[in-house]
Design a protein around this motif. Structure first.
Motif, PDB file in Angstrom:
ATOM      1  N   PRO A   1       0.833  -1.205   0.000  1.00  0.00           N
ATOM      2  CA  PRO A   1       0.000   0.000   0.000  1.00  0.00           C
ATOM      3  C   PRO A   1       0.870   1.258   0.000  1.00  0.00           C
ATOM      4  CG  PRO A   1      -0.799  -1.583   1.606  1.00  0.00           C
ATOM      5  CD  PRO A   1       0.531  -2.089   1.133  1.00  0.00           C
ATOM      6  N   GLY A   2       0.449   2.265  -0.777  1.00  0.00           N
ATOM      7  CA  GLY A   2       1.211   3.498  -0.870  1.00  0.00           C
ATOM      8  C   GLY A   2       0.699   4.560   0.081  1.00  0.00           C
ATOM      9  N   LYS A   3       1.529   5.564   0.296  1.00  0.00           N
ATOM     10  CA  LYS A   3       1.164   6.655   1.195  1.00  0.00           C
ATOM     11  C   LYS A   3       0.458   7.789   0.471  1.00  0.00           C
ATOM     12  CE  LYS A   3       4.950   5.759   4.445  1.00  0.00           C
ATOM     13  NZ  LYS A   3       6.150   6.338   5.126  1.00  0.00           N
ATOM     14  N   GLU A   4       0.541   7.816  -0.855  1.00  0.00           N
ATOM     15  CA  GLU A   4      -0.098   8.871  -1.633  1.00  0.00           C
ATOM     16  C   GLU A   4      -1.097   8.260  -2.593  1.00  0.00           C
ATOM     17  OE1 GLU A   4       2.289  10.577  -4.895  1.00  0.00           O
ATOM     18  OE2 GLU A   4       3.947   9.407  -4.079  1.00  0.00           O
ATOM     19  N   PRO A   5      -2.125   9.019  -3.008  1.00  0.00           N
ATOM     20  CA  PRO A   5      -3.123   8.488  -3.935  1.00  0.00           C
ATOM     21  C   PRO A   5      -2.480   7.995  -5.229  1.00  0.00           C
ATOM     22  CG  PRO A   5      -3.860  10.570  -2.994  1.00  0.00           C
ATOM     23  CD  PRO A   5      -2.423  10.397  -2.583  1.00  0.00           C
TER      24      PRO A   5
ATOM     25  N   ALA B   1      -9.410   0.023  -7.816  1.00  0.00           N
ATOM     26  CA  ALA B   1     -10.616   0.288  -7.037  1.00  0.00           C
ATOM     27  C   ALA B   1     -10.321   1.116  -5.794  1.00  0.00           C
ATOM     28  CB  ALA B   1     -11.284  -1.022  -6.651  1.00  0.00           C
ATOM     29  N   ALA B   2      -9.077   1.055  -5.328  1.00  0.00           N
ATOM     30  CA  ALA B   2      -8.714   1.792  -4.115  1.00  0.00           C
ATOM     31  C   ALA B   2      -8.487   3.275  -4.375  1.00  0.00           C
ATOM     32  CB  ALA B   2      -7.445   1.185  -3.503  1.00  0.00           C
ATOM     33  N   VAL B   3      -8.383   3.662  -5.667  1.00  0.00           N
ATOM     34  CA  VAL B   3      -8.053   5.066  -5.964  1.00  0.00           C
ATOM     35  C   VAL B   3      -9.030   5.744  -6.920  1.00  0.00           C
ATOM     36  CG1 VAL B   3      -5.597   4.664  -5.566  1.00  0.00           C
ATOM     37  CG2 VAL B   3      -6.510   4.437  -7.884  1.00  0.00           C
TER      38      VAL B   3
ATOM     39  N   ARG C   1       1.661   8.401 -13.676  1.00  0.00           N
ATOM     40  CA  ARG C   1       1.212   9.569 -12.904  1.00  0.00           C
ATOM     41  C   ARG C   1       0.416  10.527 -13.787  1.00  0.00           C
ATOM     42  NH1 ARG C   1       3.286  10.651  -7.883  1.00  0.00           N
ATOM     43  NH2 ARG C   1       4.942   9.230  -7.174  1.00  0.00           N
ATOM     44  N   THR C   2       0.906  10.746 -14.988  1.00  0.00           N
ATOM     45  CA  THR C   2       0.215  11.639 -15.911  1.00  0.00           C
ATOM     46  C   THR C   2      -1.167  11.104 -16.261  1.00  0.00           C
ATOM     47  OG1 THR C   2       2.325  12.355 -16.850  1.00  0.00           O
ATOM     48  CG2 THR C   2       0.351  12.751 -18.173  1.00  0.00           C
ATOM     49  N   MET C   3      -1.255   9.800 -16.496  1.00  0.00           N
ATOM     50  CA  MET C   3      -2.541   9.193 -16.831  1.00  0.00           C
ATOM     51  C   MET C   3      -3.511   9.282 -15.662  1.00  0.00           C
ATOM     52  SD  MET C   3      -3.304   5.380 -18.284  1.00  0.00           S
ATOM     53  CE  MET C   3      -4.972   4.937 -18.810  1.00  0.00           C
ATOM     54  N   LEU C   4      -2.994   9.124 -14.448  1.00  0.00           N
ATOM     55  CA  LEU C   4      -3.855   9.189 -13.266  1.00  0.00           C
ATOM     56  C   LEU C   4      -4.223  10.619 -12.893  1.00  0.00           C
ATOM     57  CD1 LEU C   4      -2.138   6.553 -10.935  1.00  0.00           C
ATOM     58  CD2 LEU C   4      -4.308   6.305 -12.152  1.00  0.00           C
TER      59      LEU C   4
END
Length: 205
Positions: free
Chosen positions: A84-88, A140-142, A188-191
């Motif tokens: 799990p990451g700390k940032e979205p 699904a988590a983001v 990152r750009t896509m998200l």
């Protein structure tokens, strides 16, 4: 857990014949490609009789499908291991990097996994679906429900496209760290979590 071996081997002596045959098939796949692979060549490489592979694989297509299935299983294990990451979006980015790293680590198997020869085998389809399900779980988590499916398709296509471009050296010959940085930036750009705009705002979502 399976381990994809790249050793040339010195013959099969004991243990799991099925795994030994897959390891030999992988070694031949990496050196000659699927077109040159045959059950007889795999048997010779593994140091077993010409008929031994037929105990587990009825023909070359079944052997290739088993390699592709194992590849998707190992890819799924890498995706599932993403922490799990700390940032979205951090998990999705890490997942994308893990998938591209897998392709770069196992180019022969990766090309086979997405090749037409194995696309209709039930075991390969099931292993592929399981890997895709892990991608969907991370997304699904983001993402909001209405964005999850198109984002899953987009991420999957993006990762496969980047992997193929890197394997074909269409993006030059970056180091692994440079390749990971490229994947990170593109995802990152896509998200919509890429660099901030000059006006101080964030990238559009």
């Amino acid at each position: 857990m399976w381990t994809l071996s790249t050793s040339t081997g010195s013959g099969y002596h004991h243990g799991d014949l099925r795994a030994a045959l897959l390891d030999s098939a992988l070694a031949l796949l990496n050196t000659a490609g699927p077109g040159e692979l045959s059950l007889r060549a795999v048997a010779r490489h593994a140091g077993v009789s010409p008929n031994a592979p037929y105990r587990h694989y009825r023909d070359k297509e079944a052997l290739l499908a088993a390699l592709a299935t194992r590849g998707f299983t190992e890819l799924g294990e890498r995706l599932a291991a993403v922490a799990p990451g700390k940032e979205p979006g951090a998990e999705v980015i890490a997942m994308a990097c893990a998938a591209v790293d897998y392709a770069l680590d196992h180019p022969g198997v990766y090309r086979l996994m997405f090749g037409q020869a194995c696309s209709s085998h039930p075991d390969t389809i099931a292993a592929s679906d399981a890997a895709i399900a892990i991608v969907a779980e991370h997304i699904a988590a983001v993402a909001e429900p209405e964005r999850r499916e198109p984002l899953r398709i987009g991420i999957w296509a993006l990762v496969h496209g980047l992997s193929t471009l890197l394997l074909d050296e269409r993006l030059g010959t970056p180091t692994r760290a440079e390749a990971d940085a490229l994947v990170d930036t593109v995802v990152r750009t896509m998200l919509g979590a890429g660099p901030e705009r000059p006006d101080g705002g964030s990238a559009a979502r």
